[in-house]
Design an enzyme around this catalytic site. Structure first.
Site, PDB file in Angstrom:
ATOM      1  N   ASP A   1       0.836  -1.198   0.000  1.00  0.00           N
ATOM      2  CA  ASP A   1       0.000   0.000   0.000  1.00  0.00           C
ATOM      3  C   ASP A   1       0.880   1.261   0.000  1.00  0.00           C
ATOM      4  O   ASP A   1       1.686   1.444   0.906  1.00  0.00           O
ATOM      5  CB  ASP A   1      -0.890  -0.048   1.243  1.00  0.00           C
TER       6      ASP A   1
ATOM      7  N   THR B   1      -6.878   3.743  -2.157  1.00  0.00           N
ATOM      8  CA  THR B   1      -6.635   2.337  -1.822  1.00  0.00           C
ATOM      9  C   THR B   1      -7.644   1.373  -2.448  1.00  0.00           C
ATOM     10  O   THR B   1      -7.263   0.335  -2.996  1.00  0.00           O
ATOM     11  CB  THR B   1      -6.651   2.177  -0.291  1.00  0.00           C
TER      12      THR B   1
ATOM     13  N   ASN C   1     -12.425   5.355  -2.246  1.00  0.00           N
ATOM     14  CA  ASN C   1     -12.580   4.642  -0.977  1.00  0.00           C
ATOM     15  C   ASN C   1     -14.010   4.767  -0.463  1.00  0.00           C
ATOM     16  O   ASN C   1     -14.519   3.877   0.208  1.00  0.00           O
ATOM     17  CB  ASN C   1     -11.632   5.209   0.078  1.00  0.00           C
TER      18      ASN C   1
ATOM     19  N   ASP D   1      -1.190  -0.165  -4.751  1.00  0.00           N
ATOM     20  CA  ASP D   1      -2.539   0.339  -5.069  1.00  0.00           C
ATOM     21  C   ASP D   1      -2.507   1.791  -5.526  1.00  0.00           C
ATOM     22  O   ASP D   1      -3.439   2.270  -6.154  1.00  0.00           O
ATOM     23  CB  ASP D   1      -3.459   0.162  -3.857  1.00  0.00           C
ATOM     24  N   HIS D   2      -1.435   2.490  -5.206  1.00  0.00           N
ATOM     25  CA  HIS D   2      -1.225   3.893  -5.603  1.00  0.00           C
ATOM     26  C   HIS D   2       0.148   4.284  -5.121  1.00  0.00           C
ATOM     27  O   HIS D   2       0.760   3.543  -4.331  1.00  0.00           O
ATOM     28  CB  HIS D   2      -2.290   4.823  -4.986  1.00  0.00           C
TER      29      HIS D   2
ATOM     30  N   LYS E   1      -6.071  -4.004   6.050  1.00  0.00           N
ATOM     31  CA  LYS E   1      -7.235  -3.202   5.629  1.00  0.00           C
ATOM     32  C   LYS E   1      -8.324  -4.088   5.044  1.00  0.00           C
ATOM     33  O   LYS E   1      -8.068  -4.847   4.093  1.00  0.00           O
ATOM     34  CB  LYS E   1      -6.824  -2.185   4.565  1.00  0.00           C
ATOM     35  N   ASP E   2      -9.536  -3.943   5.546  1.00  0.00           N
ATOM     36  CA  ASP E   2     -10.654  -4.729   5.017  1.00  0.00           C
ATOM     37  C   ASP E   2     -10.846  -4.463   3.518  1.00  0.00           C
ATOM     38  O   ASP E   2     -11.064  -5.392   2.735  1.00  0.00           O
ATOM     39  CB  ASP E   2     -11.948  -4.463   5.809  1.00  0.00           C
TER      40      ASP E   2
ATOM     41  N   ASP F   1       1.700   2.421   3.826  1.00  0.00           N
ATOM     42  CA  ASP F   1       0.699   3.495   3.705  1.00  0.00           C
ATOM     43  C   ASP F   1       0.485   4.208   5.039  1.00  0.00           C
ATOM     44  O   ASP F   1       0.460   5.440   5.095  1.00  0.00           O
ATOM     45  CB  ASP F   1      -0.617   2.903   3.206  1.00  0.00           C
TER      46      ASP F   1
HETATM   47 ZN    ZN Z   1      -3.645   2.667  -0.217  1.00  0.00          ZN
END
Ligand code: ZN
Length: 555
Positions: free
Chosen positions: A49, A88, A109, A343-344, A170-171, A298
């Site tokens: 992340d 994310t 998000n 993811d970014h 993270k869910d 992240d």
């Molecule tokens: Zn992220």
């Protein structure tokens, strides 16, 4: 010349070694022998992340473990999360669906549904908003919003014996990489790593949770600063606190300090490994998927930015964690193909950018706050909503007009808002929903995409805002506070560009600097495992990751 005891190939290697730069990991890591053939038993899909292409470029020569081994395979240093909404949830959704947010429906998000029949109009990307117990802040976790299957979902359609497992702190990361049809999915809650309430928690994961609780209860000393991180350490004041010199000392009982540290990634890897054993992943000739998203990069990026001691310590620890995970798969004799991406990307804190040759970096002006914008629109149009907000959402992305506003008045609100924002020096572009809906879906190299193209790739007519706003380069949305000094989410390349690495034992390596996209990962993996999917399943293309003459894409 006679060279006893060594083969000619080894002799060539010995002669060539001194000519290769010492910081080239391909030169120092051990060579892999005996390439396996046929489909691998396991796909290990790793998301880191916020690991930007810039961070990878800065640190790649220092990696010695997992991140060094991955660099022996196919390296694409300029992968693109091509869309504008570099957050994310959309980022994780592209990786294993092979589709842009415009198609998979994960546009942010969180988005707003002004018409939804609940007080909370905000919709979290990984909630089941149909469940009356769910809200955007306390979601009933679900992948229900994802409009397309993931790679694991396609594999289970092709062969129901194929197992699909996803793990992250993270869910939303676990949901978007696993998709709607998982055999196991775990994410971090107040109670440790948890799964859906209807599923029985794994004994192995419960053991990891007990370890976490023990570490948090005891606390831990600050972490070592690797020698190559020393130059990064230095205090940078941000408002009333400083960043840049942290070493993740863990005060006893502080679970948040545990989470915002490399320890969260280590625990995520331990959960993943316990599921490998419990579900016997990769132990037969039906390929399984293990998706692991590491969140600490992240959390640390948001809390401390990119250029301090904190991020350097984190990336050194992540290298070890990924190495340990891969070594554990090796020890079990599993033939796996690994892919790693992000993811970014992200950007450093503006206060340090200001010291480091980017003085134009700034925090968003207070006049761009949603309430301030709503007041300005009301002043221009006379339109307001009694007892509620006129506008929902915010300037980094989507803004929605309240459902209380009548359609003709709504058009005036949208026009007025676009006029207001268009003239603001911190705003790069403003689009009305109808403009984006009419724009064609972009194609061609993502580095050449216009801002309209980028916004179009994360636009969904049902879910996107009435107005979509893109801030100027290096304008950081929101205010700085302890735990939040830097972010991502912009349409600029520091947020869009991420590394993409593929590795399998014996895979001839390659480095391809030309841009590719994260939507290319799923079709590439589908080719590696010989998965048949409908021709239109993916937006991306298969990458021929075999550096030898073989073309894995079958063209
Ligand atoms: Zn992220």
């Amino acid at each position: 010349m006679r060279l006893p005891f060594v083969s000619i190939a080894a002799a060539v290697t010995l002669v060539a070694t001194p000519c290769i730069a010492q910081d080239d990991p391909q030169a120092t890591a051990p060579a892999e022998a005996s390439a396996p053939s046929g489909p691998p038993q396991l796909v290990l899909a790793i998301a880191v992340d916020q690991l930007s292409a810039d961070l990878f470029a800065q640190y790649r020569r220092h990696f010695t473990e997992g991140l060094a081994r991955l660099q022996q395979g196919a390296v694409f240093p300029s992968g693109y999360q091509s869309h504008a909404a570099t957050e994310t949830c959309p980022g994780h959704a592209t990786i294993l669906t092979g589709t842009h947010p415009a198609r998979n429906g994960i546009i942010a998000n969180a988005w707003f549904d002004p018409d939804i029949d609940r007080d909370d109009k905000r919709i979290y990307c990984a909630e089941d908003a149909r469940d009356p117990a769910s809200s955007s802040r306390q979601p009933v976790v679900s992948a229900e919003h994802l409009r397309v299957p993931t790679l694991g979902g396609w594999m289970k359609r092709a062969d129901p014996r194929s197992l699909n497992v996803a793990v992250s702190a993270k869910d939303r990361a676990a949901m978007m990489m696993g998709g709607r049809n998982t055999d196991a999915a775990y994410w971090l809650t107040r109670e440790g790593f948890s799964t859906f309430p209807a599923r029985t928690p794994s004994a192995g994961v419960s053991a990891v949770n007990r370890d976490i609780a023990g570490v948090v209860a005891r606390g831990e000393a600050a972490m070592e600063l690797p020698a190559w991180c020393a130059a990064r350490a230095g205090d940078v004041p941000v408002g009333g606190f400083t960043i840049g010199n942290g070493r993740f000392a863990l005060p006893a009982g502080d679970s948040n300090a545990w989470r915002v540290s490399p320890r969260a990634d280590e625990a995520t890897a331990n959960v993943a490994l316990s599921l490998v054993d419990e579900f016997r992943l990769g132990r037969d000739n039906v390929t399984d998927v293990l998706a692991v998203s590491f969140s600490a990069t992240d959390y640390i990026g948001h809390s401390y930015g990119h250029q301090g001691a904190e991020m350097c310590i984190q990336l050194a620890a992540l290298d070890r964690t990924i190495g340990t995970l891969m070594a554990a798969l090796d020890a079990r004799g599993i033939d796996y193909v690994a892919v790693l991406t992000a993811d970014h990307g992200g950007l450093d804190a503006v206060e340090r950018l200001d010291r480091q040759a980017l003085p134009g970096a700034a925090r968003e002006g207070a006049e761009l706050d949603t309430d301030a914008l709503a007041a300005a629109v009301t002043a221009r149009t006379g339109i307001a909503v009694a007892g509620g907000p006129l506008l929902l959402g915010g300037v980094q992305g989507d803004i929605y007009v309240s459902a209380e506003v009548k359609p003709r008045e709504k058009a005036r609100v949208v026009r007025s808002l676009i006029e207001l924002l268009s003239g603001h020096p911190q705003v790069a572009a403003v689009f009305g929903a109808s403009e984006l809906e009419a724009a064609p879906l972009p194609s061609g190299s993502p580095q050449d995409w216009t801002l309209v193209d980028r916004a179009r790739a994360s636009f969904d007519p049902e879910r996107s805002g009435d107005v979509v706003v893109l801030l100027e380069r290096a304008v950081s949305p929101g205010r700085a506070s302890p735990g939040y000094v830097a972010t991502h989410g912009s349409p600029w390349d520091y947020d869009r560009r991420v590394p993409i690495l593929f590795w399998r034992k014996g895979l001839p390596g390659l480095e391809q600097p030309a841009p590719v996209e994260t939507i290319d990962i799923a079709p590439t993996l589908a080719a590696v495992i010989g998965l048949e999917v409908p021709e239109t399943a993916f937006d991306g293309r298969c990458l021929d990751i075999d550096g030898s003459r073989a073309n894995i894409c079958g063209q």
